[in-house]
Design an enzyme around this catalytic site. Sequence first.
Site, PDB file in Angstrom:
ATOM      1  N   GLU A 154       0.815  -1.217   0.000  1.00  0.00           N
ATOM      2  CA  GLU A 154       0.000   0.000   0.000  1.00  0.00           C
ATOM      3  C   GLU A 154       0.848   1.266   0.000  1.00  0.00           C
ATOM      4  O   GLU A 154       0.431   2.286  -0.558  1.00  0.00           O
ATOM      5  CB  GLU A 154      -0.942   0.003   1.216  1.00  0.00           C
ATOM      6  CG  GLU A 154      -2.052  -1.016   1.152  1.00  0.00           C
ATOM      7  CD  GLU A 154      -1.684  -2.371   1.732  1.00  0.00           C
ATOM      8  OE1 GLU A 154      -2.560  -3.258   1.803  1.00  0.00           O
ATOM      9  OE2 GLU A 154      -0.492  -2.546   2.124  1.00  0.00           O
ATOM     10  N   PHE A 214     -12.105  -7.342  13.569  1.00  0.00           N
ATOM     11  CA  PHE A 214     -10.946  -7.791  12.792  1.00  0.00           C
ATOM     12  C   PHE A 214     -10.591  -6.750  11.725  1.00  0.00           C
ATOM     13  O   PHE A 214     -11.442  -6.312  10.969  1.00  0.00           O
ATOM     14  CB  PHE A 214     -11.254  -9.136  12.131  1.00  0.00           C
ATOM     15  CG  PHE A 214     -10.146  -9.636  11.248  1.00  0.00           C
ATOM     16  CD1 PHE A 214      -8.934 -10.033  11.773  1.00  0.00           C
ATOM     17  CD2 PHE A 214     -10.323  -9.719   9.873  1.00  0.00           C
ATOM     18  CE1 PHE A 214      -7.909 -10.490  10.956  1.00  0.00           C
ATOM     19  CE2 PHE A 214      -9.311 -10.176   9.045  1.00  0.00           C
ATOM     20  CZ  PHE A 214      -8.103 -10.573   9.589  1.00  0.00           C
ATOM     21  N   GLN A 215      -9.333  -6.363  11.694  1.00  0.00           N
ATOM     22  CA  GLN A 215      -8.788  -5.379  10.762  1.00  0.00           C
ATOM     23  C   GLN A 215      -9.510  -4.037  10.857  1.00  0.00           C
ATOM     24  O   GLN A 215      -9.688  -3.330   9.870  1.00  0.00           O
ATOM     25  CB  GLN A 215      -8.800  -5.908   9.313  1.00  0.00           C
ATOM     26  CG  GLN A 215      -7.800  -7.036   9.101  1.00  0.00           C
ATOM     27  CD  GLN A 215      -7.553  -7.371   7.647  1.00  0.00           C
ATOM     28  OE1 GLN A 215      -8.407  -7.156   6.788  1.00  0.00           O
ATOM     29  NE2 GLN A 215      -6.377  -7.914   7.353  1.00  0.00           N
ATOM     30  N   LYS A 265     -17.930  -1.224   4.886  1.00  0.00           N
ATOM     31  CA  LYS A 265     -18.183  -2.311   3.939  1.00  0.00           C
ATOM     32  C   LYS A 265     -19.666  -2.448   3.626  1.00  0.00           C
ATOM     33  O   LYS A 265     -20.036  -2.689   2.461  1.00  0.00           O
ATOM     34  CB  LYS A 265     -17.635  -3.626   4.499  1.00  0.00           C
ATOM     35  CG  LYS A 265     -17.734  -4.789   3.514  1.00  0.00           C
ATOM     36  CD  LYS A 265     -17.043  -6.035   4.034  1.00  0.00           C
ATOM     37  CE  LYS A 265     -17.079  -7.163   3.000  1.00  0.00           C
ATOM     38  NZ  LYS A 265     -16.335  -8.375   3.468  1.00  0.00           N
ATOM     39  N   MET A 270      23.694   9.729   3.306  1.00  0.00           N
ATOM     40  CA  MET A 270      23.600  11.006   4.003  1.00  0.00           C
ATOM     41  C   MET A 270      23.853  10.838   5.496  1.00  0.00           C
ATOM     42  O   MET A 270      24.497  11.681   6.134  1.00  0.00           O
ATOM     43  CB  MET A 270      22.231  11.648   3.768  1.00  0.00           C
ATOM     44  CG  MET A 270      22.126  13.059   4.312  1.00  0.00           C
ATOM     45  SD  MET A 270      23.261  14.236   3.519  1.00  0.00           S
ATOM     46  CE  MET A 270      22.305  14.681   2.067  1.00  0.00           C
TER      47      MET A 270
END
Length: 620
Positions: free
Chosen positions: A76, A138-139, A188, A504
Amino acid sequence: MTEQASGPPHPQPRARSGGHGSATVERDVTGAQSLIRSLEEVGADTVFGIPGGAILPAYDPLMDSSKVRHVLVRHEQGAGHAATGYAQATGKVGVCMATSGPGATNLVTPIADAHMDSVPMVAITGQVASRAIGTDAFQEADICGITMPITKHNFLVTDAAEIPRTIAEAFHIAASGRPGPVLVDIAKDALQARTTFTWPPAVDLPGYRPVTKPHAKQIREAAKLITQARRPVLYVGGGVMKARATAELRVLAELTGAPVTTTLMALGSFPDSHPLHVGMPGMHGSVTAVTALQKADLIVALGARFDDRVTGKLDSFAPFAKVVHADIDPAEIGKNRTADVPIVGDAREVIADLVVAVQAEHDEGRKGDYRDWWDSLNRWRETYPLGYDLPEDGTLSPQQVIQRIGELAPDNTVYAAGVGQHQMWASHFIKYERPSTWLNSGGAGTMGYAVPAAMGAKAGRPDATVWAIDGDGCFQMTNQELATCALNNIPIKVAIINNGALGMVRQWQTLFYNQRYSNTVLHSGPVPPGESPAASQGTRVPDFVKLSEAMGCVGLRCEDPEQLDAVIEKANSINDRPVVVDFIVHEDAMVWPMVAAGTSNDEVMAARGVRPDFGDSEDD
């Protein structure tokens, strides 16, 4: 002379569909179908994302000959940076999509990155069913709460009927005023519910009215200061690019004859080759640009925010200068530096009005005399130009690699850089003549930005050559998106500036930590005290050529300066697959000039331990 109006098109999101204002009505569709239709209507043609449980309903209508192209990423974070690269290269709103919980939280870094750099982006996330919100399902993650500080606005949608209006508002907010990311979190069950799709929706944002037209009195005051000044500087930030004001900027600069300095986010908004351009300011800016701001008696800041990387120690920055500060975001004006003339407005309108006002001053016989100022500027330019030394051992110079990539690349090439030494070298040694050809993570400094951003840029501008200039550290954060590029016919080119270290950070360890290289070597295990990291360069882990080939790309390696041009030209000749070139470069190269963190810009070092002597007089 390069025409500044020749950048990519910058279309705005469409607010309406149907001929002559007619409405589109589609009955008995799912919320998911309504979402995809809404994306089509606002003009979104590409979405970067990856499916999961909560967002899965939105993926089904993508199979039904949707006008929206979906690019299936491998992570993602890649989706978010690709949306940013797409937006920066095209001027359109970038779109990314993820599921709930970890899918959404993986978007947090690119959302923060887009927020810092004012990039128009809409992130669409699935959320658990509305009845389960707040139950630690969940999630489940409160992504609206998590991203509240790093978005312009965010929405939680639990009613399918609200999807078209929300998408229209999200795109409007993302693209207007000061651009930025907007998050739309959709439950959802809202995606699954039956609804009626109606377009255009009724959009009502009573509290959102960005000011675009500047106040005429402030414009006149600014014009007077410009003509009265002896040492003015036009300090140009990324807001000029986002306002598509590059043509107007050139007219203003040439009308006034004032020097122009362009920030890291504004490279390409004014041609590097133009005689009025004195370089990039800041921690690793050119000596001339840094010193011009310090010695100026007037700074005209256009779409810039006086961030710490430009100002250095703030209370010592530009001590002799009055400030004209123009910005679309009133919160930026006076935030870091008090403005003598504050101007709230769109950069394009501000600069256009300034041109008229300055011309009026000239018509009245009031014109600035900057000849002594330019004598000083030109002396500094000649004495302290950007440059580098070639390694004495005959190895590749990273600066030379990047410079030759820029010199051998086709016209209109787009460059996306990671973060670190290679980013600064790319800002120094590639010439940017056109807008929207330089993409980088400026404010957030996000490692791993380059490969997915280049992917997004190439998806948005398929006819342009796109080079990602990356370091071996940055590359290992998001290189899995090479597989995405290979499978989706997105043939980017990647230059890995491979010095075997986090360059760096290693430079800072060299300068400020007595060469104690703690955990910055990438190609081997820990290096014992007193031993050079070069001693273990025989075995490279990973082998970037093999890694690239395993992901469907052409892998090349270059270690010999005599082969440099041939390898770059070979990479440029391959346009049917992604190409990755592993450039093995000298590990001790450093970025100069440099202003150490927390110090005054008066202490700029042209090279290690070398501080230019400009004298203490403000009239120098």
